[in-house]
Design an enzyme around this catalytic site. Structure first.
Site, PDB file in Angstrom:
ATOM      1  N   PHE A 152      -6.647   3.499  10.067  1.00 44.27           N
ATOM      2  CA  PHE A 152      -7.032   4.719   9.337  1.00 44.27           C
ATOM      3  C   PHE A 152      -6.878   4.432   7.833  1.00 44.27           C
ATOM      4  O   PHE A 152      -6.181   5.115   7.105  1.00 44.27           O
ATOM      5  CB  PHE A 152      -6.169   5.929   9.747  1.00 44.27           C
ATOM      6  CG  PHE A 152      -6.100   6.140  11.229  1.00 44.27           C
ATOM      7  CD1 PHE A 152      -7.130   6.799  11.888  1.00 44.27           C
ATOM      8  CD2 PHE A 152      -5.030   5.655  11.972  1.00 44.27           C
ATOM      9  CE1 PHE A 152      -7.077   7.001  13.266  1.00 44.27           C
ATOM     10  CE2 PHE A 152      -4.968   5.841  13.339  1.00 44.27           C
ATOM     11  CZ  PHE A 152      -5.994   6.511  13.991  1.00 44.27           C
TER      12      PHE A 152
ATOM     13  N   ASP B 299      -1.837   5.832   9.620  1.00 46.11           N
ATOM     14  CA  ASP B 299      -1.908   7.033   8.764  1.00 46.11           C
ATOM     15  C   ASP B 299      -3.133   7.844   9.166  1.00 46.11           C
ATOM     16  O   ASP B 299      -4.100   7.956   8.397  1.00 46.11           O
ATOM     17  CB  ASP B 299      -1.976   6.594   7.287  1.00 46.11           C
ATOM     18  CG  ASP B 299      -1.942   7.781   6.342  1.00 46.11           C
ATOM     19  OD1 ASP B 299      -1.524   8.875   6.759  1.00 46.11           O
ATOM     20  OD2 ASP B 299      -2.344   7.615   5.168  1.00 46.11           O
TER      21      ASP B 299
ATOM     22  N   CYS C  21       0.364  13.954   9.063  1.00 41.04           N
ATOM     23  CA  CYS C  21       0.173  14.923   7.969  1.00 41.04           C
ATOM     24  C   CYS C  21      -0.134  16.307   8.529  1.00 41.04           C
ATOM     25  O   CYS C  21      -0.629  17.173   7.828  1.00 41.04           O
ATOM     26  CB  CYS C  21      -0.932  14.455   7.031  1.00 41.04           C
ATOM     27  SG  CYS C  21      -2.519  14.287   7.838  1.00 41.04           S
TER      28      CYS C  21
ATOM     29  N   ARG D  82       4.007   4.266  -0.066  1.00 43.66           N
ATOM     30  CA  ARG D  82       3.411   2.927  -0.195  1.00 43.66           C
ATOM     31  C   ARG D  82       4.363   2.001  -0.950  1.00 43.66           C
ATOM     32  O   ARG D  82       4.433   0.806  -0.681  1.00 43.66           O
ATOM     33  CB  ARG D  82       2.073   3.010  -0.938  1.00 43.66           C
ATOM     34  CG  ARG D  82       1.036   3.798  -0.173  1.00 43.66           C
ATOM     35  CD  ARG D  82      -0.314   3.793  -0.888  1.00 43.66           C
ATOM     36  NE  ARG D  82      -1.179   4.769  -0.276  1.00 43.66           N
ATOM     37  CZ  ARG D  82      -1.642   5.869  -0.863  1.00 43.66           C
ATOM     38  NH1 ARG D  82      -1.368   6.111  -2.141  1.00 43.66           N
ATOM     39  NH2 ARG D  82      -2.399   6.710  -0.199  1.00 43.66           N
TER      40      ARG D  82
ATOM     41  N   ALA E 153     -10.253   3.464  15.750  1.00 49.78           N
ATOM     42  CA  ALA E 153      -8.952   2.787  15.822  1.00 49.78           C
ATOM     43  C   ALA E 153      -8.413   2.749  17.260  1.00 49.78           C
ATOM     44  O   ALA E 153      -7.872   1.732  17.695  1.00 49.78           O
ATOM     45  CB  ALA E 153      -7.962   3.485  14.900  1.00 49.78           C
TER      46      ALA E 153
END
Ligand code: SAH
Length: 397
Positions: free
Chosen positions: A227, A298, A338, A211, A278
């Site tokens: 997300f 994300d 992830c 970030r 989304a």
């Protein structure tokens, strides 16, 4: 504890462990000398009877042994205290301070399989994900109190992987008390974090350093944060000077925290919240002709098991394709995966395929991973789970 019990492993497994991998799978056990109860600490030996290491055993799990050490040391309270202190020292040396919020212990990556310790200011949030570590809970909590003198300790062992170890899910305040949400400040931005009900231990600490790098890609731009969860990327984008931010999240449960965080920082006029799926929402606004200068993606891990990889690859391809289509020429795609089961090179290939379908080129500007408080063992690719890439959309002609 049964340190005299010896488990003999296959040559292939012994070779992998000799490179620093920490797991023995159920089909790699060749023989057992002595007895054990699941959760015990046992010795692992090779085909010639030579000592390899000591670890937790649980034959309920496909990952039957998880090594704690390659040395023939005693694994006792002092051992665990030293390991936790080492992990803390590593973080403090990297610049985090005792008042900060960060991951102190990251399971295998800190040589403590099955233990996660996150620090939110003066409160600790912990997870036990293996039977061996779970059985040592009282000892671990005692050590944490001794090292940190925390205000409160929360156990967030409500994580699905525990069922693979035959463990029930658990969530409770173990020490002290916690009233409502925890107010925290990170990098100048305020967050109200729900340590009992939030995802993971309450927050995605692993994206903090990512970030911090988005500033040049969002400043002055119209930004889409898909997300969004409780809005961390959206808030950083607004703080770093985005013209406008649209945050998309489909879970009703977290939207109120997202809105609360926006108000807390006075960004009501800058960040618009959309409750929607989304994928669907991006398709709709693409048709309407809306475009962005920066798209942040994300998503949750689309792939929890190796078997679900194909579907996950499609999910990542679709969402990145939509992201690219929604970008203006020269806009930035900030995209994460992830999923432990999608490697960095596979993710890069997915992005290539998405850019081909979007009819553009993608110039990679940054390649990053999880924050430094979530270290990676080079001998255990499984510990490298987060992929974070910033790319610039370039027209083909
Ligand atoms: N970017 C966040 C973390 C994202 S976690 C941060 O930095 O803190 C992934 C989020 O995606 C979760 O909040 C989950 O509720 C949400 N989500 C999952 N599937 C979704 C979908 N199809 N559409 C929108 N949001 C979704």
């Amino acid at each position: 504890m049964n340190p005299n019990t010896k488990i003999k492993v296959t040559d292939r497994c012994a070779k992998r462990l000799s490179t620093g991998h920490l797991w023995v799978f159920d089909n790699e056990i060749k023989g057992i000398e002595g007895s054990y109860e699941n959760g015990d600490i046992i010795c692992v030996i090779d085909g010639k009877g030579r000592f390899i290491g000591k670890g937790f055993i649980n034959d309920h799990s496909t990952i039957t042994i998880r090594l704690l050490t390659f040395s023939d040391e005693e694994v006792n309270r002092n051992f665990f205290k030293r390991r936790i202190e080492n992990a803390l020292r590593h973080r403090l040396a990297l610049g985090w301070s005792q008042d900060d919020s960060f991951r102190i212990v990251s399971s295998e990556a800190d040589f403590l399989p099955g233990l996660i310790v996150d620090k939110y200011g003066d409160t600790l949030s912990i997870q036990f994900t293996t039977l061996g570590m779970d059985r040592l809970k009282d000892q671990i909590v005692d050590i944490l109190k001794e090292i940190f003198s925390p205000e409160a300790i929360i156990e967030r062992s409500d994580i699905e992987v525990r069922t693979k170890e035959g463990l029930k899910l658990r969530k409770e305040v173990l020490y002290g008390s916690i009233e409502g949400k925890k107010l925290l400040k990170q990098d100048g931005i305020s967050f109200s974090i729900d340590l009992l009900e939030g995802h993971k231990t309450g927050f995605y600490l692993d994206q903090r350093e990512n970030r911090q790098v988005i500033k040049p890609f969002v400043a002055g731009k119209k930004v889409l944060d898909c997300f969004s969860y409780t809005g961390a990327f959206a808030l950083y984008a607004a703080y770093y000077g985005a013209k406008k931010v649209v945050a998309v999240e489909d879970s009703g449960k977290v939207i109120s925290s997202l809105k609360e965080n926006i108000e807390l920082n006075g960004f009501e006029n800058k960040i618009e919240v959309i409750k929607a799926d989304a994928f669907k929402w991006m398709r709709e606004i693409y048709k309407k002709g809306e475009r962005f200068g920066c798209v942040i993606l994300d998503p949750p891990s689309f792939v929890k098991s190796k078997g679900a990889r194909d579907g996950a690859q499609r999910g990542y391809k679709d969402i990145n394709l939509l992201g690219l289509k929604l970008l203006e020429e020269g806009g930035y795609l900030i995209t994460s995966s992830c999923s432990q089961n999608i490697s960095a090179s596979e993710f890069m290939n997915i992005l290539k395929d998405a850019s081909v379908d979007a009819g553009c080129l993608l110039q990679i500007i940054e390649i990053r991973s999880q924050s430094k408080d979530h270290p990676i063992l080079v001998s255990m690719p499984e510990t490298h789970y987060l992929k974070f890439i910033v790319g610039k959309k370039i027209p083909r002609k």
